[in-house]
Design an enzyme around this catalytic site. Sequence first.
Site, PDB file in Angstrom:
ATOM      1  N   SER A  41       0.834  -1.195   0.000  1.00  0.00           N
ATOM      2  CA  SER A  41       0.000   0.000   0.000  1.00  0.00           C
ATOM      3  C   SER A  41       0.868   1.244   0.000  1.00  0.00           C
ATOM      4  CB  SER A  41      -0.894   0.000   1.240  1.00  0.00           C
ATOM      5  OG  SER A  41      -0.105   0.242   2.393  1.00  0.00           O
ATOM      6  N   LYS A  42       0.219   2.359  -0.287  1.00  0.00           N
ATOM      7  CA  LYS A  42       0.902   3.643  -0.270  1.00  0.00           C
ATOM      8  C   LYS A  42       1.566   3.881   1.093  1.00  0.00           C
ATOM      9  CE  LYS A  42      -1.228   7.662   0.387  1.00  0.00           C
ATOM     10  NZ  LYS A  42      -0.230   8.365   1.225  1.00  0.00           N
ATOM     11  N   ARG A  43       0.875   3.448   2.135  1.00  0.00           N
ATOM     12  CA  ARG A  43       1.397   3.587   3.498  1.00  0.00           C
ATOM     13  C   ARG A  43       2.750   2.891   3.675  1.00  0.00           C
ATOM     14  NH1 ARG A  43       0.461   7.263   5.432  1.00  0.00           N
ATOM     15  NH2 ARG A  43      -1.560   8.167   5.871  1.00  0.00           N
TER      16      ARG A  43
END
Length: 508
Positions: A266-268
């Site tokens: 994910s972007k996270r």
Amino acid sequence: MTNNQKVRVRFAPSPTGGLHLGGVRTVLYNYLFARHHGGDFVLRIEDTDQSRFVAGAEEYILQCLHWCGIQPDESPEKPGAYGPYRQSERKAGYAQYAKQLVAQGNAYIAFDTTEELEEMRNKYKTEHHNAQYDSRTRGYMRNSLTLAKEETEALLAAGTPHVVRIKMPVNETVIFKDMIRGEVSFDTNLVDDKVLLKADGMPTYHLAVVVDDYLMKITHAFRGEEWLPSAPVHLLLWQYMGWEAEMPQWAHLPLILKPDGNGKLSKRDGDRLGFPVFAMDWTDPRTMEQTIGFKERGFLPEAFVNLLAMLGWNPGLEQELFSIDELVQYFSIERVHHGGAKFDYEKAKWFNQQYIQKADNARLAELVRPFIADKEVSIADDKLATIIGLVKERIHLLSEFWEQASFFFVRPETIDTAALQPKWNDTIKSFFVSLTQKLSAENEWNQESIEAIFNETVAAAGIKKGEAMLPLRVMLVGGKFGPGVFIIAEQIGKDETVARIEKAISIL
RNA sequence: GGCGUGUUGGUCAAUCGGUUAAGACGCCUCCCUUUCACGGAGGAAUGACGGGUUCGACUCCCGUACAUGCUACCA
């Protein structure tokens, strides 16, 4: 699909934000497959969820594809014969198909409110089974199956909010052949009655994907593995609509996983581990949150494409570096892996480094400009190209250029005196004093002439060349790195070379 | 919980019943380089587990474990 049909594939993102690595890879596999088979690659925008619409996201996706060198044959901006290319523009059509399914008895109208659904789930949920809207529970709900015909009609006439749900059959097995995984089967009792048409009149993904793929004559449908559980709904819809003979072949792509631990990347994870996840910089117009992209981190598009292609697919050759045309040539869906692949940023940087080394200096100069835009120096194109040629084999990202080359343009703010102190004494000092004198008197200025003077001076001072080389480097560069020291002297010029040596002498 | 999918070194991976189980990234050692890097040579490191099938299993089958995805009027 029939055998002699022209291959048509589509990438169908929803315009909700930045374009994720995995999305780009899906685009890429679509594109490679289409080109390999001489077919068409279509971009379709899945904007049926109005609540998630994000301004600018569609344009952004186009830009990302453009940067990657992947041009759709048909898209909202370049319509072909199968438009429209935005689902929101097909709204009226979906309702018709939903109506047809209801009339055929393959779907039904449901009036349940969110609260009622919630209540049902809590009521029928057991330890062993999650309650869902299916053959076991639909008989207890407010829908056209349980209500009298007149009642349903009255509700409809009164404008009561309602959705259309697929009526999943009982005790059937849906089997299909996935191009990557082979035969996959599902028990229809375990799949819920998915909503087909939402209360706002928009279709859900389930209806839209089937209708659009049919209308757009899609022959091969690639999507992420997360769609596999809902595949039986889509298969049944193709069947119920009577389009079975034209159903595309399915391929469910493996996921791209986070480097540490497990799970979808994910972007996270990128933020946390310090690498980009989106193709290009993305600024969320609502929160103004900025997210870095591969492009802005200093990746070359061909490297990005290459590394993504190899993440989940392998041609079975030892070769790892492929141009996009070579990828087109070698690509085959059968060689896509079944399991997910962890993203390795170190390997990604290696790919980029390989392409930087191969790239033309003039092109690199152009690409590196944005990365030095904030530096207060003006550099001619040819000069920049020359210097890139000197340092490119020691950078992995374009963004690393400045830290490897700033000394060519500006005098180092500090020099690594710790590296010099141990070698510093009166002999060496007088060597450098005499070196600056001889250098100042020199008219020719190139690395050969500079080295010749250096050699003479070393001999005259009675010291070893090695004793003076490193100090000279540190004086000019500021540290123990960089290309050949004489070429550096040539590039920064006589006055600057002499000035840097004198300044170093003065502070030692 | 249910269902689906998956599992070769730390990571990406080749192998499509018979190999000393490739190669790459990363890591370590050495060479080259009077710096760093590039390049070159070498090294450590792999078939989740248990049963079958077979003359022979990483490869086929079953089970277990683990992981992951889905289980929304999101895609």
